[in-house]
Design an enzyme around this catalytic site. Structure first.
Site, PDB file in Angstrom:
ATOM      1  N   TRP A  80       0.837  -1.213   0.000  1.00 12.90           N
ATOM      2  CA  TRP A  80       0.000   0.000   0.000  1.00 12.90           C
ATOM      3  C   TRP A  80       0.865   1.252   0.000  1.00 12.90           C
ATOM      4  O   TRP A  80       0.406   2.349  -0.266  1.00 12.90           O
ATOM      5  CB  TRP A  80      -0.968  -0.011   1.196  1.00 12.90           C
ATOM      6  N   ASP A  81       2.153   1.075   0.295  1.00 14.76           N
ATOM      7  CA  ASP A  81       3.104   2.188   0.280  1.00 14.76           C
ATOM      8  C   ASP A  81       2.958   2.995  -1.018  1.00 14.76           C
ATOM      9  O   ASP A  81       3.021   4.222  -1.015  1.00 14.76           O
ATOM     10  CB  ASP A  81       4.551   1.667   0.346  1.00 14.76           C
ATOM     11  N   GLU A 137       0.777  -2.958  12.512  1.00 14.13           N
ATOM     12  CA  GLU A 137       1.112  -4.386  12.444  1.00 14.13           C
ATOM     13  C   GLU A 137       1.508  -4.985  13.792  1.00 14.13           C
ATOM     14  O   GLU A 137       1.882  -6.146  13.862  1.00 14.13           O
ATOM     15  CB  GLU A 137       2.204  -4.612  11.394  1.00 14.13           C
ATOM     16  N   LYS A 193       2.694   0.165  16.235  1.00 16.97           N
ATOM     17  CA  LYS A 193       3.899   0.266  15.417  1.00 16.97           C
ATOM     18  C   LYS A 193       3.886   1.563  14.615  1.00 16.97           C
ATOM     19  O   LYS A 193       4.887   2.230  14.427  1.00 16.97           O
ATOM     20  CB  LYS A 193       3.928  -0.936  14.470  1.00 16.97           C
ATOM     21  N   GLN A 194       2.684   1.913  14.114  1.00 20.35           N
ATOM     22  CA  GLN A 194       2.593   3.022  13.156  1.00 20.35           C
ATOM     23  C   GLN A 194       1.197   3.630  13.184  1.00 20.35           C
ATOM     24  O   GLN A 194       0.291   3.075  13.803  1.00 20.35           O
ATOM     25  CB  GLN A 194       2.889   2.492  11.765  1.00 20.35           C
TER      26      GLN A 194
HETATM   27  C1  BGC Z   1       4.847  -1.609   7.538  1.00 18.93           C
HETATM   28  C2  BGC Z   1       3.829  -1.650   6.417  1.00 18.93           C
HETATM   29  C3  BGC Z   1       4.534  -1.371   5.110  1.00 18.93           C
HETATM   30  C4  BGC Z   1       5.693  -2.310   4.896  1.00 18.93           C
HETATM   31  C5  BGC Z   1       6.491  -1.996   3.648  1.00 18.93           C
HETATM   32  C6  BGC Z   1       5.963  -2.582   7.232  1.00 18.93           C
HETATM   33  O1  BGC Z   1       6.946  -2.508   8.229  1.00 18.93           O
HETATM   34  O2  BGC Z   1       4.255  -1.944   8.762  1.00 18.93           O
HETATM   35  O3  BGC Z   1       2.818  -0.684   6.647  1.00 18.93           O
HETATM   36  O4  BGC Z   1       3.629  -1.469   4.065  1.00 18.93           O
HETATM   37  O5  BGC Z   1       6.567  -2.239   5.995  1.00 18.93           O
HETATM   38  O6  BGC Z   1       7.060  -0.727   3.726  1.00 18.93           O
END
Ligand code: BGC
Length: 781
Positions: free
Chosen positions: A353-354, A496, A610-611
């Site tokens: 999704w980035d 995550e 985490k984010q």
């Molecule tokens: C993040 C995801 C991201 C992926 C690739 C993961 O560490 O939690 O949101 O899409 O890294 O960058």
């Protein structure tokens, strides 16, 4: 950690390394990597070091090493190594000593330059200059130039260079050894084919030697070995004398669009012919052509100018734009952008999704044609998305969490790093249950459409993506007899650190939004574009789908804010989990510190993210939530978010700016910039952080520039950081190029195209702009 980086020549567009340490190679290899979207070349040095990572990736050439593994971008042959034996001594900076060292990437021209004087263990002093480009003009070409000067003694120099196919991806060899050819005693060619996807790689290379302007032919011999072909040259230099070596190489693959229909033999001929003409131009003119392409196709059209107390701020966004260009496959809509671009092995070249949420906005607002191409890629992967849905007993399009080649479908690896408690590998659940990506892609389609008005795209691709993802969501919903509502259980949301959760707010709201948008567009095309409606009805059974949307949409459970404090639960259980003191981890300099103390299962049971998760929801669907709710949730979740994913900082920066906390927004921007550019000499080891790089643009344009698409409308609400005197940049909105210049007193918007009136919102009012508007800024907001 002590940094070796130097950004003091920011106004010259230069990022530099001021000292060399062969233990700390990976950061510079990645952040100074070269490329053009077709290929990505890590900036390993010409001479070899134990801890180096030599990578050459060609976008979209995925291969599966073994049936139990997922596809990944294979590491092509090494073309850049040039090894020197000087008076019998192998040249490396680990031997003898050196002075006047500098390695620089000029992000304006895309040229890498390294220079120093090496003093060999025997006391021979040699002045070295290494230059390198990956051409932006001719995407197949890599060119190098090395200037060598004997300073104090006569030198006998042996040079080894060629094409080395002994490269692997951390040990996985993706190629079969193919034909080697040496044409006209000058041009080396090496062919290798990927083991499973059967893609032929043709590498062709040649070296030329000059003293002054005169070319000369040194004594040489050529060696063909297992998986490599190289030449050995002998040159003598008198003290004070210099020579120049130019190496020009090209890379072609049978996957390239411009090579379709060619037999391998024809491809070899083509590569050779093109190499000869590149060689005839010579390094300087190849570098000049490429720099011109940078100027014309990147900097002239999307220059962002920042007048700040800190020159680094300007450099950082140019660095971001440089990487955005080299990671994006402009040449082919069958490919997307990898989470590490094409600058390292990290995430195997896969797209997440980035791309749609963190990078695509840059293209939507600066280069809509490219944004469209990236969305076409998702359209072309629909068969894999449909397959994934079927395999999971759903309907519609369930986009893979990690995506590679068009037909590959889901490519998320199943196993990750070690669990600190059990010592076993950790299972990666994202490929199974991180499902919000389907709605994220639909959202990106809509955002593109709103900003461009590209109806042809919608008719051909866009509606189908929005409808088919909405069909997926209706098949995914789970009915509960208890509250007579539909729920989405057992998912991973954006955060995550929370696996197997029910009713993740982000996922539920985005699924709801997806279905709502599908219904709106279905009504619209049924009434206004009958041909499109009937065509899609045949493919997707729109009539049946619509009935289901109608029946389920308003019964989807959407988490609400708590009465007492306005906090919205990130998922069903988050607010009931143990709340520990996170200050140690909030202050961490290295991400993921928590995993030295806890395993993922334990982290799952704590109120720690985490984010950005719920913040992401406020960011994407911002028109749906009041500022009070956003603030209440910010106050709750920001302290509990570790930003252990590089994606997170930019979202929080934009929201901090929206909420008027300029100091925090600026601080988060700086932290986002330092993910790759900062002090940590290992942070970019597996490649640059593509989403964070896209996020840097979002901090500036979305955050400080205040430009956003809200509910389909353009809104401009700038808030400059204290340290910034002026910010100006250009965006495109519905075919009109708008130049915004913002300072503490005013906002000036010029419609550079000036063909159509643009409507936008500012300070709660609607403005219409045909030519130029100057608005006073209320800087206290
Ligand atoms: C993040 C995801 C991201 C992926 C690739 C993961 O560490 O939690 O949101 O899409 O890294 O960058």
């Amino acid at each position: 950690m002590k940094t070796l980086m130097d950004y003091t020549r920011a106004e010259d567009w230069v990022i530099a390394e001021k000292a060399f340490n062969s233990e700390l190679l990976d950061k510079v290899e990645a952040i100074m990597s070269l490329g053009n979207g077709y290929m990505g070349l890590r900036s390993a040095t010409e001479e070899r070091y134990l801890k180096e990572t030599r990578n050459l990736f060609v976008a979209g050439t995925f291969n599966k090493f073994h049936e139990d593994e997922v596809t990944e971008l294979p590491n092509g042959a090494d073309l850049i190594s040039i090894e020197f034996f000087i008076n019998g001594e192998y040249f490396t900076l680990d031997k003898g000593s050196y002075r006047d060292y500098r390695r620089e990437l000029n992000i304006r021209t895309g040229e890498l330059h390294r220079c120093f004087i090496w003093i060999s263990p025997k006391g021979d002093e040699i002045d070295f200059h290494f230059y390198r480009i990956v051409s932006l003009k001719d995407i197949h070409v890599i060119a190098q130039r090395v200037e060598v000067k004997a300073i104090n003694k006569d030198l006998d120099i042996k040079i080894l260079s060629g094409i080395d196919g002994r490269m692997t991806n951390s040990g996985s060899q993706h190629f079969t050894d193919g034909e080697k050819r040496f044409y006209h005693k000058k041009y080396m060619q090496f062919i290798q084919s990927t083991t499973e996807s059967n893609i032929d790689f043709v590498h062709t290379s040649t070296l030329s030697f000059f003293k002054g302007n005169m070319s000369f032919e040194p004594e040489s011999s050529t060696i063909m070995d297992r998986r490599r072909i190289y030449s050995s040259f002998k040159v003598s230099l008198k003290a004070g004398e210099g020579m120049t070596i130019e190496k020009v190489s090209n890379v072609h693959t049978s996957r390239d669009l411009d090579n379709q229909g060619l037999s391998l033999e024809e491809l070899q001929d083509k590569a050779l012919k093109e190499l000869k003409s590149a060689e005839a131009k010579g390094y300087i003119s190849l570098a000049h052509e490429s720099a011109k392409a940078w100027e014309e196709t990147v900097w002239n059209s999307c220059d962002i100018s920042i007048s700040s107390a800190e020159a680094f701020d300007q450099l950082a966004i140019r660095f971001a734009q440089y990487h955005l260009r080299i990671m994006t496959p402009y040449h082919d809509n069958r490919m997307s952008i990898g989470a590490k671009g094409i600058s390292g092995e990290g995430y195997k070249g896969h797209s997440f999704w980035d791309t749609e949420i963190f990078i695509l906005p840059y293209y939507i607002f600066t280069n809509p044609k490219e944004a469209r191409r990236l969305l076409e890629y998702r359209y072309l992967t629909l068969p894999g998305a449909r397959r994934k849905a079927r395999e999971n007993n759903y309907r519609g399009a369930m986009f893979p969490w990690e995506s590679a080649w068009l037909e590959d479908g889901e490519v998320t690896p199943v196993w990750g790093s070690a669990d600190i408690v059990t010592g076993m590998r950790t299972k990666i659940w994202s490929g199974f249950i991180e499902q919000h990506i389907s709605a994220d892609i639909a959202f990106a389609v809509w955002q593109y459409y709103m900003a461009t008005g590209d109806q042809e795209f919608m008719d051909t691709y866009g509606y189908e993506i929005i409808f088919d993802t909405a069909i997926f969501w209706t098949s995914r919903l789970e009915y509960s007899e208890e509250d007579k509502l539909y729920h989405i259980n057992d998912v991973v949301g954006p955060d995550e650190y929370k696996e197997h959760v029910d009713d993740n707010a982000f996922t539920n709201y985005m699924a709801y939004w997806n279905i709502e948008k599908a219904m709106e567009y279905c009504d619209h095309i049924k009434a206004n574009s009958k041909e499109v409606y009937h065509r899609l009805d045949k493919v997707l059974d729109l009539r049946g789908a619509y009935r289901e949307w109608l029946d389920k949409k308003d019964k989807i459970y959407l988490p609400r804010a708590r009465e007492e404090d306005g906090v919205m639960p990130q998922d069903k259980t988050y607010l009931t989990l143990e709340d520990i003191d996170l200050s140690k981890y909030k202050k961490q300099e290295q991400v993921g510190l928590m995993f030295l103390d806890y395993n993922l299962e334990q982290v799952n049971k704590l109120q720690v993210s985490k984010q950005a998760d719920i913040m992401m929801l406020f960011f994407l669907l911002e028109g749906r939530f009041s500022m009070d709710i956003k603030k209440a949730n910010w106050n709750y979740y920001e302290p509990r978010t570790l930003h252990d994913s590089s994606l997170s900082l930019s979202t929080h920066c934009v929201l901090a700016s929206d909420m008027g906390d300029r100091a925090l927004a600026y601080n988060l921007y700086k932290r986002a910039c330092r993910i790759d550019l900062g002090e940590n000499m290992h942070s970019s080891k597996d490649g640059i952080h593509a989403a964070s790089i896209g996020g840097m643009w979002q901090c500036i344009v979305y955050g400080f520039g205040g430009v956003r698409m809200v509910d389909g409308h353009l809104r401009i609400e700038p808030r400059l950081p204290e340290a910034w005197r002026e910010l100006s940049f250009t965006i495109e909105w519905r075919g009109q190029a708008l130049r915004l210049t913002i300072d503490k007193q005013k906002l000036i918007i010029e419609n550079l195209t000036g063909k159509e009136e643009v409507t936008f919102l500012h300070g709660g009012r609607t403005y219409r702009l045909l030519h130029k508007l100057e608005l006073a800024m209320n800087d206290k907001k």
